[in-house]
Each structure stands twice: as C-alpha cells, then as structure tokens.
Design a protein around this motif. Structure first.
Motif, PDB file in Angstrom:
ATOM      1  N   MET A   1       3.247  74.605   1.055  1.00  0.00           N
ATOM      2  CA  MET A   1       2.980  75.999   1.368  1.00  0.00           C
ATOM      3  C   MET A   1       2.453  76.090   2.802  1.00  0.00           C
ATOM      4  O   MET A   1       1.494  75.431   3.154  1.00  0.00           O
ATOM      5  N   ASN A   2       3.096  76.912   3.603  1.00  0.00           N
ATOM      6  CA  ASN A   2       2.711  77.013   5.006  1.00  0.00           C
ATOM      7  C   ASN A   2       2.152  78.375   5.373  1.00  0.00           C
ATOM      8  O   ASN A   2       2.287  78.823   6.501  1.00  0.00           O
ATOM      9  N   ALA A   3       1.533  79.028   4.419  1.00  0.00           N
ATOM     10  CA  ALA A   3       0.905  80.318   4.680  1.00  0.00           C
ATOM     11  C   ALA A   3      -0.573  80.223   4.317  1.00  0.00           C
ATOM     12  O   ALA A   3      -0.961  79.407   3.488  1.00  0.00           O
TER      13      ALA A   3
ATOM     14  N   ARG B   1      -4.633  78.096  13.429  1.00  0.00           N
ATOM     15  CA  ARG B   1      -3.917  78.161  12.142  1.00  0.00           C
ATOM     16  C   ARG B   1      -3.020  76.942  11.948  1.00  0.00           C
ATOM     17  O   ARG B   1      -2.989  76.350  10.861  1.00  0.00           O
ATOM     18  N   ALA B   2      -2.280  76.597  12.998  1.00  0.00           N
ATOM     19  CA  ALA B   2      -1.361  75.456  12.903  1.00  0.00           C
ATOM     20  C   ALA B   2      -2.122  74.171  12.600  1.00  0.00           C
ATOM     21  O   ALA B   2      -1.688  73.370  11.758  1.00  0.00           O
TER      22      ALA B   2
ATOM     23  N   LEU C   1      -3.322  74.262   8.958  1.00  0.00           N
ATOM     24  CA  LEU C   1      -2.209  73.999   8.036  1.00  0.00           C
ATOM     25  C   LEU C   1      -1.816  72.527   8.047  1.00  0.00           C
ATOM     26  O   LEU C   1      -1.532  71.941   7.001  1.00  0.00           O
ATOM     27  N   ARG C   2      -1.817  71.928   9.232  1.00  0.00           N
ATOM     28  CA  ARG C   2      -1.482  70.506   9.342  1.00  0.00           C
ATOM     29  C   ARG C   2      -2.471  69.665   8.544  1.00  0.00           C
ATOM     30  O   ARG C   2      -2.080  68.791   7.755  1.00  0.00           O
TER      31      ARG C   2
ATOM     32  N   ARG D   1      -4.482  70.667   6.131  1.00  0.00           N
ATOM     33  CA  ARG D   1      -4.384  70.996   4.706  1.00  0.00           C
ATOM     34  C   ARG D   1      -3.197  70.283   4.065  1.00  0.00           C
ATOM     35  O   ARG D   1      -3.318  69.701   2.981  1.00  0.00           O
ATOM     36  N   ASN D   2      -2.056  70.304   4.736  1.00  0.00           N
ATOM     37  CA  ASN D   2      -0.866  69.629   4.207  1.00  0.00           C
ATOM     38  C   ASN D   2      -1.078  68.121   4.125  1.00  0.00           C
ATOM     39  O   ASN D   2      -0.666  67.480   3.158  1.00  0.00           O
ATOM     40  N   GLU D   3      -1.739  67.573   5.139  1.00  0.00           N
ATOM     41  CA  GLU D   3      -2.044  66.142   5.148  1.00  0.00           C
ATOM     42  C   GLU D   3      -2.937  65.779   3.961  1.00  0.00           C
ATOM     43  O   GLU D   3      -2.708  64.780   3.275  1.00  0.00           O
TER      44      GLU D   3
ATOM     45  N   GLN E   1      -3.236  67.460   1.157  1.00  0.00           N
ATOM     46  CA  GLN E   1      -2.474  67.608  -0.097  1.00  0.00           C
ATOM     47  C   GLN E   1      -1.569  66.405  -0.340  1.00  0.00           C
ATOM     48  O   GLN E   1      -1.415  65.958  -1.481  1.00  0.00           O
ATOM     49  N   GLN E   2      -0.979  65.882   0.723  1.00  0.00           N
ATOM     50  CA  GLN E   2      -0.117  64.706   0.571  1.00  0.00           C
ATOM     51  C   GLN E   2      -0.925  63.504   0.122  1.00  0.00           C
ATOM     52  O   GLN E   2      -0.481  62.726  -0.718  1.00  0.00           O
TER      53      GLN E   2
END
Length: 89
Positions: free
Chosen positions: A1-3, A70-71, A74-75, A77-79, A81-82
């Motif tokens: 999710m990227n929002a 924001r970017a 998100l980076r 957060r995604n990291e 989550q992975q």
C-alpha cells in the motif's frame, strides 16, 4: 500500500512542523523580538522578519519538502512490512 491514512498524514505534518520550528528557531526569535511591545506597527516594522519566518518554514513544510517526507515515510513503512512478512514473530 503506497498511500497514507489521514492519521499518518496529520502525524507527518505535525512532526514536520515541529522540526521546521526547531530549524527556524533563530529566525522566529528575531521576529518575536521585533514584535515585542508592538501592536499595529508589527505589520510594517517586522514585515521582513515575518517573511523570513515564512520562507524558512516553507523550506521544511512546502509541497516539495512534504513530498520527500511522505516518500521517505512510505519507504520505511514498506521496508518494515517486508521485514515483518519475512520474519513473523
């Protein structure tokens, strides 16, 4: 999710504004010193210092700066989550 959720967006904005105020503290203090003891004359006597505060804050809270914040969020957060998906505890 990227929002970002509304809550995440508000939190990022709040933290970014706090950071901006810390970075712009000397300029804000100059404006405060100029404004001290004045009422109506603040509008013309301290105009330059007020503009300097606005310009400084915009460096950290403007559209371009917020897009970078924001970017990065998100980076990260995604990291995270992975990592959680790879190593569930």
């Amino acid at each position: 999710m990227n929002a970002l959720s509304r809550r995440e967006e508000e939190t990022l904005l709040k933290k970014t504004k706090e950071h901006a105020l810390k970075e712009c503290d000397p300029i804000v203090k100059e404006f405060a010193e100029c404004a001290e003891g004045r009422t109506f004359s603040v509008a013309w006597e301290c105009r330059g210092k007020y503009k300097a505060v606005q310009d400084c804050m915009l460096q950290y809270t403007g559209p371009e700066a917020m897009a970078l914040v924001r970017a990065e969020y998100l980076r990260l957060r995604n990291e995270q989550q992975q990592k959680t998906q790879v190593n569930p505890s």
